[in-house]
Each structure stands twice: as C-alpha cells, then as structure tokens.
Design an enzyme around this catalytic site. Sequence first.
Site, PDB file in Angstrom:
ATOM      1  N   GLY A 144       5.864  -0.697   3.689  1.00  0.00           N
ATOM      2  CA  GLY A 144       4.439  -0.999   3.476  1.00  0.00           C
ATOM      3  C   GLY A 144       3.996  -0.331   2.198  1.00  0.00           C
ATOM      4  CB  ALA A 150      -5.336   6.267   1.416  1.00  0.00           C
ATOM      5  NE  ARG A 196      -1.545  -0.366  -4.017  1.00  0.00           N
ATOM      6  CZ  ARG A 196      -0.458   0.302  -4.394  1.00  0.00           C
ATOM      7  NH1 ARG A 196      -0.327   0.699  -5.636  1.00  0.00           N
ATOM      8  NH2 ARG A 196       0.496   0.555  -3.523  1.00  0.00           N
ATOM      9  CE  LYS A 209      -7.154   2.340  12.698  1.00  0.00           C
ATOM     10  NZ  LYS A 209      -8.308   1.885  11.931  1.00  0.00           N
TER      11      LYS A 209
HETATM   12  O1  KPL Z   1     -10.244   0.956   9.328  1.00  0.00           O
HETATM   13  C1  KPL Z   1     -11.139   0.499   8.677  1.00  0.00           C
HETATM   14  C2  KPL Z   1     -10.853  -0.720   7.897  1.00  0.00           C
HETATM   15  O2  KPL Z   1     -11.470  -0.966   6.877  1.00  0.00           O
HETATM   16  O3  KPL Z   1      -9.949  -1.443   8.330  1.00  0.00           O
HETATM   17  C3  KPL Z   1     -12.513   1.109   8.708  1.00  0.00           C
HETATM   18  C4  KPL Z   1     -12.506   2.227   9.709  1.00  0.00           C
HETATM   19  C5  KPL Z   1     -13.535   0.093   9.081  1.00  0.00           C
HETATM   20  C6  KPL Z   1     -12.883   1.775   7.409  1.00  0.00           C
HETATM   21  O4  KPL Z   1     -13.134   0.902   6.382  1.00  0.00           O
END
Ligand code: KPL
Length: 298
Positions: A11, A123, A125, A177
Amino acid sequence: MTDKRPWLVIGQGAIGSLMAVKLAAIDVPVQLKLRSENDVIDDEQLIRLGSQSLRLATVDKLTTPSWIFAAVKAYQVAPLIRELRTSKAYEASTLIVSYNGMLRDETTLMRGSDLHWVTTHGAYRDADKIVHAGHGQSWLGPQQSGQNAPHEVMEQLARALPPLTWEDDIARRRWQKLAVNCLINPFTVLHKCRNGEILQHVTPELWRQVAYEIQVLAQYHGIELAVATLLQQAEHVVQATANNRSSMLQDYSQRRPTEIDYLNGFIASASAEAGLSAPANQQLWQQVAALTGDLGPR
Ligand code: KPL
C-alpha cells in the site's frame, strides 16, 4: 532475541508509507511490495516523510515468510489476499491489514490469526511527501478473537508507531470506526466539503438515523454499540479533523473508486441480508454511487 523476519509493507498510500518509514527507523528489515502488474519495478523506492528521505527495497511478490503490513483500500483486500495465497511463504507469514469499512466475506477471506490494525493516526500525501498530520493511537487484534498477542509483531509495531494496544475484541473497535466513516465520508462527497463543514449540511435526524441503523446491524452481529456514543465519537472526529478532506472526497476528486460499497453500502446490503431495513445508509450509498459511478461490491 529479536526475530529478524522482514516486514513487507503493501500500500503506497500515506499510512502504508508512514509505517514503512517508521519501521525502518527502528532498524528492522523493511521491503515495499509494488503491484506485480507494474511493467517496470525499480529495486528501491524513495519515501519522504517531513524532512526525512529514505530509500526502501522493493519486491513484486512475497517470497519469504514475512510480517505483512497492508494498508490498502477496502476493494484491494480480496485481490491482494488471493495473490498472497499463491505464494508458499504466505502460510508462515503473518498478515496485518488496515482498511476502511467491512467486507462481506471477511471470514472466508482471512485466517483467524490474521490481524486488523485500527488507527487514529492521520497522514496524507502532499505532492511527493508524506505528512504525519495527526498523532493518534492504534489497536491490533485478530480476525477471530481468542488468539494470543504475537509478541514480536506487537513489540515492533508499538516501537515504530506508538502507542499500540492489543485488543482481542477488535471487531467492536472496527464497528466504531465504520460508524465514524459512514457518518462523515459520504457527506463530504455529497456536499463537496471538508470534514469540519458537514454538520452545516446534515440534519441531526439524518445523522441519528444513520447511526441507529449501524447500531441495529452491529447488535445483530453480537456487538453492542450506543447511538449517542457513535454520534459523539463522529462529532469529535469532525472537530479534530475539521480541516481534512476525507479519504472518500480525495478518491472522488481524483476519480478513483470510493469505498462507499464497504461503508454505507455494507450497512445497507448486510442489513437487507439480515432482514433489517437501513434506508438512510441505502440512500447515501445510492447517492454517492450515482455521483461516482461505483457499481457495488467487487
Ligand atoms: O478516516 C477518515 C477518512 O477520511 O477516511 C476520517 C476519520 C473521516 C478522517 O478524514
């Protein structure tokens, strides 16, 4: 004694690159796996993280028992595992995966001892550089609960990118999540806005309904979540990442497939299969898919 088996990082996104640099920094062997369909594979790849630059060796396939760290898009998981299975070294390798959302066929695709890594590290890019924007925390746990923590893997990942907690019941953390992503990502695409702006567009009733449908499906799968907590967690992430463009908005802007099928699409289709209704998630799935041309689970 430290086990010197190599890490194979898969990845080339921000999180995979961040982990590769962090592992290399603790002086363990790290290789990057590039896609085997690439015509030309260089022996090394340069990763820039902040002011650091690092050249890491690249390979196009798994050839030796390794710790495999794969931070990939949800739709890349099944093809990746099918490819890894063709290597003899896979049986003796440990797979650690990190992706947004859920796959309908995880239990057949993954081995019980395969590990999920869930993180709140942020993180991104920026041109050819990786920016470690938000220092968070991570959890590691097995696909099937009831396994012992793999000591060396835990120790090295925790040293590379702390803090890390072993969580035998990682499914619960993944559902939380999933809920946060379902409550934020589709709205950033539909309203073309940063995370911090979505609450100007989404009604509290719709947000609550999306969370409620997730709670009902999670309960069907034996996982207890509370709607109020899911909404609080999502609101906290909205505030903490207010200035971010969500991964789905970035995918959409760059005309890459989005992960909608594995977020709200997963909630809608898994609910339908369980005889539950999830109209809010179903609608978000359709609205985003209509914009992006995503065609349903691959
Ligand atoms: O995990 C994320 C994503 O963008 O996929 C969040 C938590 C919404 C942060 O941008």
